[in-house]
Design a protein around this motif. Structure first.
Motif, PDB file in Angstrom:
ATOM      1  N   PRO A  91      45.148  32.368 133.063  1.00 31.11           N
ATOM      2  CA  PRO A  91      46.531  33.066 133.632  1.00 31.11           C
ATOM      3  C   PRO A  91      46.753  34.420 132.532  1.00 31.11           C
ATOM      4  CG  PRO A  91      47.125  31.152 132.060  1.00 31.11           C
ATOM      5  CD  PRO A  91      45.646  31.349 132.253  1.00 31.11           C
ATOM      6  N   PHE A  92      47.331  35.221 133.121  1.00 25.94           N
ATOM      7  CA  PHE A  92      47.749  36.558 132.512  1.00 25.94           C
ATOM      8  C   PHE A  92      49.059  37.035 132.983  1.00 25.94           C
ATOM      9  CE2 PHE A  92      46.936  39.881 135.632  1.00 25.94           C
ATOM     10  CZ  PHE A  92      45.790  39.188 136.324  1.00 25.94           C
ATOM     11  N   TYR A  93      49.981  37.352 132.164  1.00 30.01           N
ATOM     12  CA  TYR A  93      51.232  38.171 132.448  1.00 30.01           C
ATOM     13  C   TYR A  93      50.967  39.573 131.725  1.00 30.01           C
ATOM     14  CZ  TYR A  93      55.889  39.714 132.966  1.00 30.01           C
ATOM     15  OH  TYR A  93      56.966  40.451 133.195  1.00 30.01           O
ATOM     16  N   ASP A 124      50.457  35.974 137.007  1.00 31.89           N
ATOM     17  CA  ASP A 124      51.461  35.399 136.934  1.00 31.89           C
ATOM     18  C   ASP A 124      52.696  36.730 137.401  1.00 31.89           C
ATOM     19  OD1 ASP A 124      53.592  33.987 136.911  1.00 31.89           O
ATOM     20  OD2 ASP A 124      53.659  33.589 134.611  1.00 31.89           O
ATOM     21  N   ARG A 154      57.117  35.075 139.344  1.00 36.05           N
ATOM     22  CA  ARG A 154      56.827  34.911 137.998  1.00 36.05           C
ATOM     23  C   ARG A 154      56.829  33.216 137.833  1.00 36.05           C
ATOM     24  NH1 ARG A 154      58.186  37.097 132.811  1.00 36.05           N
ATOM     25  NH2 ARG A 154      57.205  35.903 131.190  1.00 36.05           N
ATOM     26  N   GLY A 156      55.397  31.298 135.139  1.00 34.50           N
ATOM     27  CA  GLY A 156      55.337  31.069 133.890  1.00 34.50           C
ATOM     28  C   GLY A 156      53.891  30.423 133.577  1.00 34.50           C
ATOM     29  N   LEU A 157      53.617  30.286 132.277  1.00 31.98           N
ATOM     30  CA  LEU A 157      52.187  29.891 131.806  1.00 31.98           C
ATOM     31  C   LEU A 157      51.926  28.559 132.699  1.00 31.98           C
ATOM     32  CD1 LEU A 157      49.830  29.321 129.840  1.00 31.98           C
ATOM     33  CD2 LEU A 157      51.821  28.822 128.307  1.00 31.98           C
ATOM     34  N   ALA A 160      51.473  28.710 136.402  1.00 37.69           N
ATOM     35  CA  ALA A 160      50.349  29.665 136.599  1.00 37.69           C
ATOM     36  C   ALA A 160      48.874  28.991 136.400  1.00 37.69           C
ATOM     37  CB  ALA A 160      50.409  30.744 135.512  1.00 37.69           C
ATOM     38  N   ASP A 177      43.239  31.677 127.189  1.00 39.75           N
ATOM     39  CA  ASP A 177      44.336  32.783 127.239  1.00 39.75           C
ATOM     40  C   ASP A 177      43.567  33.901 127.711  1.00 39.75           C
ATOM     41  OD1 ASP A 177      46.286  31.060 126.419  1.00 39.75           O
ATOM     42  OD2 ASP A 177      47.143  32.361 124.830  1.00 39.75           O
ATOM     43  N   SER A 178      44.484  35.136 127.864  1.00 37.71           N
ATOM     44  CA  SER A 178      44.025  36.407 128.426  1.00 37.71           C
ATOM     45  C   SER A 178      43.666  37.247 127.397  1.00 37.71           C
ATOM     46  CB  SER A 178      44.966  36.966 129.550  1.00 37.71           C
ATOM     47  OG  SER A 178      46.219  36.771 128.953  1.00 37.71           O
ATOM     48  N   HIS A 179      43.653  36.908 126.160  1.00 38.67           N
ATOM     49  CA  HIS A 179      43.429  37.808 124.982  1.00 38.67           C
ATOM     50  C   HIS A 179      42.354  36.820 124.032  1.00 38.67           C
ATOM     51  CE1 HIS A 179      47.594  36.434 124.958  1.00 38.67           C
ATOM     52  NE2 HIS A 179      47.152  35.488 124.001  1.00 38.67           N
ATOM     53  N   HIS A 308      41.092  34.004 119.339  1.00 33.03           N
ATOM     54  CA  HIS A 308      42.627  34.265 120.253  1.00 33.03           C
ATOM     55  C   HIS A 308      43.467  35.062 119.226  1.00 33.03           C
ATOM     56  CE1 HIS A 308      46.683  33.021 120.884  1.00 33.03           C
ATOM     57  NE2 HIS A 308      46.469  33.283 121.906  1.00 33.03           N
ATOM     58  N   ARG A 311      49.973  36.659 118.352  1.00 38.31           N
ATOM     59  CA  ARG A 311      50.770  37.884 118.486  1.00 38.31           C
ATOM     60  C   ARG A 311      51.533  37.907 117.229  1.00 38.31           C
ATOM     61  NH1 ARG A 311      50.878  38.992 124.061  1.00 38.31           N
ATOM     62  NH2 ARG A 311      50.730  37.248 125.409  1.00 38.31           N
TER      63      ARG A 311
HETATM   64  N1  UDP Z   1      51.326  33.885 130.561  1.00 40.36           N
HETATM   65  C1  UDP Z   1      51.410  33.637 132.012  1.00 40.36           C
HETATM   66  N2  UDP Z   1      52.938  33.738 132.322  1.00 40.36           N
HETATM   67  C2  UDP Z   1      54.118  33.810 131.458  1.00 40.36           C
HETATM   68  C3  UDP Z   1      53.697  33.815 130.087  1.00 40.36           C
HETATM   69  C4  UDP Z   1      52.065  33.863 129.591  1.00 40.36           C
HETATM   70  O1  UDP Z   1      50.507  33.657 132.601  1.00 40.36           O
HETATM   71  O2  UDP Z   1      54.901  33.930 131.855  1.00 40.36           O
HETATM   72  C5  UDP Z   1      49.667  33.849 130.184  1.00 40.36           C
HETATM   73  C6  UDP Z   1      49.362  34.816 129.206  1.00 40.36           C
HETATM   74  O3  UDP Z   1      49.077  36.041 129.646  1.00 40.36           O
HETATM   75  C7  UDP Z   1      48.327  34.062 128.468  1.00 40.36           C
HETATM   76  C8  UDP Z   1      48.658  32.626 128.161  1.00 40.36           C
HETATM   77  O4  UDP Z   1      49.528  32.444 129.510  1.00 40.36           O
HETATM   78  O5  UDP Z   1      47.261  34.310 128.765  1.00 40.36           O
HETATM   79  C9  UDP Z   1      49.559  32.045 127.038  1.00 40.36           C
HETATM   80  O6  UDP Z   1      50.587  33.050 126.758  1.00 40.36           O
HETATM   81  P1  UDP Z   1      50.560  33.560 125.411  1.00 40.36           P
HETATM   82  O7  UDP Z   1      49.434  34.207 125.065  1.00 40.36           O
HETATM   83  O8  UDP Z   1      52.191  34.623 125.547  1.00 40.36           O
HETATM   84  O9  UDP Z   1      51.285  32.489 124.436  1.00 40.36           O
HETATM   85  P2  UDP Z   1      50.904  32.395 122.737  1.00 40.36           P
HETATM   86  O10 UDP Z   1      49.362  32.349 122.878  1.00 40.36           O
HETATM   87  O11 UDP Z   1      51.377  33.422 122.483  1.00 40.36           O
HETATM   88  O12 UDP Z   1      51.420  30.970 122.371  1.00 40.36           O
END
Ligand code: UDP
Ligand code: MN
Length: 529
Positions: A91-93, A124, A154, A156-157, A160, A177-179, A308, A311
């Motif tokens: 998923p990606f936002y 998303d 939208r 949410g994760l 999605a 995750d997308s990163h 990963h 952030r």
């Molecule tokens: N994501 C999404 N919708 C949202 C928030 C996050 O699709 O509303 C995706 C985001 O791009 C990532 C994954 O869900 O691929 C996890 O989110 P994030 O990396 O922000 O969470 P963290 O790793 O910081 O806990």
């Protein structure tokens, strides 16, 4: 005879694939840190919108090389020659272009192609134009196995991920995750335990890609996932049997969250994620509890490593839904934690009256699957969790002033802050002791803190004369661990073996070799519990 022998020793092979990597000395190669040339104003904007230094990512090749930091015995490991095919759901936002593409590139380059059914990117409802048509074009030009699903609002994760999972057709679903960046030979160790037992869910080791420089490093030596009673994610030490086999998957009570592989039909037998969970938060507990309670198991595979980007800060505003994390936690507690939910309410009393939506569908699912009790989980899976995170905090060992036994002097912090020294002053009368900060707690963690402040007596060097500093309490003992000797009344710092000492004339506190008879080392607490 021949036949039985064959079926009890299944065929194994090396799945290692040769490298397809970029120039050896480019920016960020081998996972080295990259520093931007000075004066790039764009960097600040991109930092703000992503929560990491996205411009650094633009300098680094999409197929950069990474260090192989696995346990050395992973390198020669063979896996079942027949493994299930996987649908990878990402998923990606509003993900940054080059980090999203590097995620996909690393998967394509480091996975055996015959094991990949498809890669499903779930948009998303991003607002960046580049993630629409240009992304479609890029993927159809470069990576034919990539499909793009788009949410119409939208979600949410959590929802999605569900959207991607519903579209998946592979035998196994793998969420990322997308990163992220998949490292060498990462896929077979995730798939093999599922091929052996379809109710096994497997997580990779998650490495850290630095938010500032995109340097690649491990986060620790590995740990078992767990939680405290406010439902913060925590880690427990590996068990002795895990340490004996450093390349083998080990049982973990809770997954970290976003990165895991699960048999597709098992995922849906468990009802996927509870779709009443909003945006993000708590879903890793919901799924982990459900896996363990309802007939499955959760493993961490040390030979599978995925980086990963953690952030620096969350770049997205709260979508205006109030405390959705709290509501999610309450859902998980009410549905899965039985009488243990009280330990959460003890710490978060306002959850009790919070409206967490309808729970009956999820409770019905739990009954239908014949899942075990949370007590079973606590006794058999997370059995060492309460030792580190006691459900009811034990009483503190002592409190009040810490007085020298012979002279009328007391430890005193003068309300000093982090990294400043603990001092010595004349003892104040009881009613005024708050004025100079002579009021301490010798806590059940066996650290010493000024009352109501999250600072602890901290000693980091073994030399005579080392100061006692105030430092954020970490609750992990180590250099904040103290013992009050009942007989000699010395305050012993256990990792250095030294004793808390003072100079009466200079009014100074310092560490010294322990001498039983030294009156400057004798301390009494005002009140022992
Ligand atoms: N994501 C999404 N919708 C949202 C928030 C996050 O699709 O509303 C995706 C985001 O791009 C990532 C994954 O869900 O691929 C996890 O989110 P994030 O990396 O922000 O969470 P963290 O790793 O910081 O806990
Ligand atoms: Mn993430």
């Amino acid at each position: 005879m021949e036949k039985t022998r064959h079926s009890t020793t299944p065929l194994k092979k090396s799945w290692f694939i040769p490298k397809n990597e970029s120039i050896p000395h480019g920016p960020g190669e081998k996972g080295e840190p990259f520093y931007l040339p000075p004066g790039l104003e764009l960097a600040k904007d991109l930092y703000k919108t992503n929560g990491y230094n996205a411009l650094v990512s633009d300098f680094i090749a999409l197929n950069r090389s990474l260090p192989d930091i696995r346990h050395p015995s992973c390198r020669s490991k063979k896996y079942l020659s027949h493994l299930p095919k996987v649908s990878i759901v990402i998923p990606f936002y509003n993900e940054h272009w080059s980090t999203l593409l590097r995620t996909v590139t690393s998967i394509i380059n480091r996975s055996p192609q015959q094991l990949i059914e498809e890669i499903i990117l779930v948009d998303d409802f991003s607002t960046k134009g580049k993630l629409k048509e240009p992304l479609n074009r890029y993927m159809s030009d470069h990576h034919t196995k990539v499909k793009i699903k788009r949410a119409t609002k939208r979600e949410g994760l959590i929802r999605a991920r569900l959207l991607g999972a519903k579209a998946a057709t592979g035998e196994v679903i793998l969420f990322l995750d997308s990163h992220t960046e998949a490292n060498v030979d990462w896929l077979p160790p995730l798939l093999e335990p599922i091929a052996i037992d379809r109710k096994t869910v497997v997580c990779p080791f998650i490495d850290v890609i630095d938010f500032e420089t995109l340097a690649y490093r491990s986060q620790d030596e590995g740990g078992r996932g767990a939680f405290d009673w406010e439902l913060y994610y925590k880690r427990l030490p590996l068990l002795p049997e895990d340490l004996k086999q450093p390349a083998e998957p080990f049982k973990s009570p809770v997954m970290a969250g976003g990165l895991f592989a699960v048999d597709r039909s098992f995922f849906w037998e468990l009802g996927g994620y509870d779709d009443g969970l909003d945006v993000w938060g708590g879903e890793q507990y919901e799924l982990s509890f459900k896996i363990w309670l309802c007939g499955g198991q959760l493993l961490d595979a040390p030979c599978s490593r995925v980086g990963h980007i953690y952030r620096k800060f969350a770049p997205f505003p709260n979508p205006g839904l109030g405390d959705f994390v709290g509501r999610n936690y309450k859902r998980v507690a009410e549905i899965w934690m039985d009488e243990y939910k009280e330990y959460l309410y003890l710490r978060r009393p306002h959850y009790r009256n919070m409206d967490a939506g309808h729970l009956s569908k999820q409770k019905r699912l739990r009954r239908k699957l014949g899942c075990k009790s949370f007590k079973w989980y606590m006794e058999n899976v997370a059995f060492d969790q309460p030792v580190k995170f006691p459900p009811v905090e034990p009483a503190d060992i002592a409190k009040g002033q810490i007085r020298n036994e012979v002279k009328n002097v007391c430890l005193d912090t003068g309300f000093r802050e982090q990294n400043e020294k603990v001092g010595l002053e004349l003892c104040l009368q009881n009613d005024t002791k708050m004025l100079r900060d002579q009021n301490f707690i010798f806590s059940w963690h066996k650290d010493i803190r000024p009352l109501k402040r999250n600072l602890c007596f901290d000693v980091s060097t073994p030399e005579r004369g080392a100061p006692v500093l105030l430092w954020n309490c970490h609750g992990m003992q180590g250099n904040q661990l103290w013992k009050h000797d009942e007989e000699t009344h010395q305050l012993v710092h256990l990792t250095t073996g030294n004793c808390l000492d003072c100079d009466f004339n200079l009014r100074k506190i310092f560490m010294n070799h322990c001498q039983n008879s030294s009156i400057s080392q004798k301390w009494t607490f005002e009140k022992m519990s």
